[in-house]
Design an enzyme around this catalytic site. Sequence first.
Site, short mmCIF file in Angstrom:
data_model
loop_
_atom_site.label_atom_id
_atom_site.label_comp_id
_atom_site.label_asym_id
_atom_site.label_seq_id
_atom_site.Cartn_x
_atom_site.Cartn_y
_atom_site.Cartn_z
N LYS A 7 51.13 26.63 0.51
CA LYS A 7 50.98 27.85 1.30
C LYS A 7 52.21 28.68 1.03
O LYS A 7 53.33 28.29 1.40
CB LYS A 7 50.85 27.52 2.79
CG LYS A 7 50.79 28.75 3.68
CD LYS A 7 50.79 28.38 5.16
CE LYS A 7 50.80 29.61 6.05
NZ LYS A 7 50.89 29.27 7.50
N TYR A 29 67.08 24.84 8.56
CA TYR A 29 68.42 24.72 9.13
C TYR A 29 69.41 24.04 8.19
O TYR A 29 70.51 24.54 7.97
CB TYR A 29 68.38 23.98 10.48
CG TYR A 29 69.73 23.95 11.19
CD1 TYR A 29 70.24 25.09 11.78
CD2 TYR A 29 70.51 22.79 11.23
CE1 TYR A 29 71.47 25.08 12.41
CE2 TYR A 29 71.75 22.78 11.85
CZ TYR A 29 72.23 23.92 12.45
OH TYR A 29 73.46 23.91 13.06
N ARG A 62 61.60 31.72 7.88
CA ARG A 62 61.77 30.77 8.98
C ARG A 62 62.74 29.64 8.64
O ARG A 62 63.41 29.10 9.52
CB ARG A 62 60.43 30.17 9.39
CG ARG A 62 59.53 31.12 10.17
CD ARG A 62 58.29 30.40 10.66
NE ARG A 62 57.45 31.25 11.48
CZ ARG A 62 57.56 31.41 12.79
NH1 ARG A 62 58.52 30.77 13.43
NH2 ARG A 62 56.74 32.18 13.46
N TYR A 91 54.64 24.09 2.07
CA TYR A 91 54.66 25.33 2.84
C TYR A 91 56.00 26.01 2.65
O TYR A 91 57.03 25.53 3.13
CB TYR A 91 54.40 25.01 4.32
CG TYR A 91 54.38 26.20 5.25
CD1 TYR A 91 54.26 27.52 4.80
CD2 TYR A 91 54.47 26.01 6.63
CE1 TYR A 91 54.24 28.59 5.67
CE2 TYR A 91 54.43 27.07 7.53
CZ TYR A 91 54.32 28.36 7.04
OH TYR A 91 54.29 29.42 7.91
N THR A 119 53.21 26.09 12.56
CA THR A 119 54.11 27.01 13.24
C THR A 119 53.38 27.79 14.32
O THR A 119 53.87 27.92 15.45
CB THR A 119 54.72 27.99 12.22
OG1 THR A 119 55.36 27.26 11.18
CG2 THR A 119 55.72 28.91 12.89
N THR A 120 52.20 28.31 13.99
CA THR A 120 51.42 29.11 14.94
C THR A 120 50.98 28.27 16.14
O THR A 120 50.78 28.80 17.23
CB THR A 120 50.20 29.72 14.23
OG1 THR A 120 50.64 30.43 13.06
CG2 THR A 120 49.44 30.67 15.13
N ILE A 139 45.71 31.18 4.48
CA ILE A 139 45.89 30.53 5.77
C ILE A 139 46.37 31.61 6.72
O ILE A 139 47.47 32.15 6.56
CB ILE A 139 46.87 29.35 5.70
CG1 ILE A 139 46.27 28.24 4.84
CG2 ILE A 139 47.17 28.82 7.11
CD1 ILE A 139 47.19 27.04 4.65
#
Length: 285
Positions: free
Chosen positions: A171, A115, A146, A141, A44-45, A213
């Site tokens: 994560k 989504y 999000r 994750y 994502t980052t 992380i």
Amino acid sequence: MIKGLGTALITPFKADGSVDYEALARVLDTQLTGFVDYLVVLGTTGEAATMTETEKREVRTFVRDYVKKSSIINHQSSIPLVLGVGGNNTAAVCETLRTIDLTGFEAILSVCPYYNKPNQEGLFQHFCAVAEASPVPVILYNVPGRTGVNLLPETVMRIWEAHPDKIAGIKEASGNLEQIKHLINLAKGKLLVISGDDGIACEVMAAGGAGLISVASNAYPEDFWHIVHDQDAALQARYAETIKLLFAEGNPVGIKAVLANKGLISNHLRLPLVPASKELQKQLA
């Protein structure tokens, strides 16, 4: 090998939107000399969601080769690499995993489908399919803020029980410390539970978690190494306001502003993300 401090690596861009590989090399240099234990690439980052498949292939190849070259030059062991491979189309994720070149990567980090908002059974079946398709271990994750879905501890353990040879860990970025502690108790060391939140890393590790992380370690690798390896709660507390500001306008908006202030990158993001507001940049500076 995926323990301690992992940096969720940013992807620098130029003003024209192309990947800035010179800036990426500068960021990698700070990571490789800053005691970071492993790197997470194209998560994502790293703004992977707005990159083409060609760009992602070129970035992962660049990072892999740069890290390997650096380790040879500096006569040190090459740090492990984790690649972000996830999405909300199970078939497409699995096809990617069957065809992608994962040479040099220890594991993949795969986010919960977003989504679509699957239920727990859908999440179970999705990650079972991912585990079967992946040639390397999988780190789940969970980031409900999000994705709109929360991967519950019981479902995590059900996925692990179905594929104990493939599911290396998770994560956990739900921000729910009680949920994370419950998962750690259920896991009993069978899989790694990694903090996905900079601000609660010490609390997660005190409960038995396997490190962090981090987004903040893009800019502050040595301090966050000490937070993780020394479980330095006082140092973590000193960063509380900084961490809050880093995420005030979304990630990686804040961390890119900091890295730009440090002269490592130009402060460019891809739409729909935009650079930090003048007020936030002033606060971060």
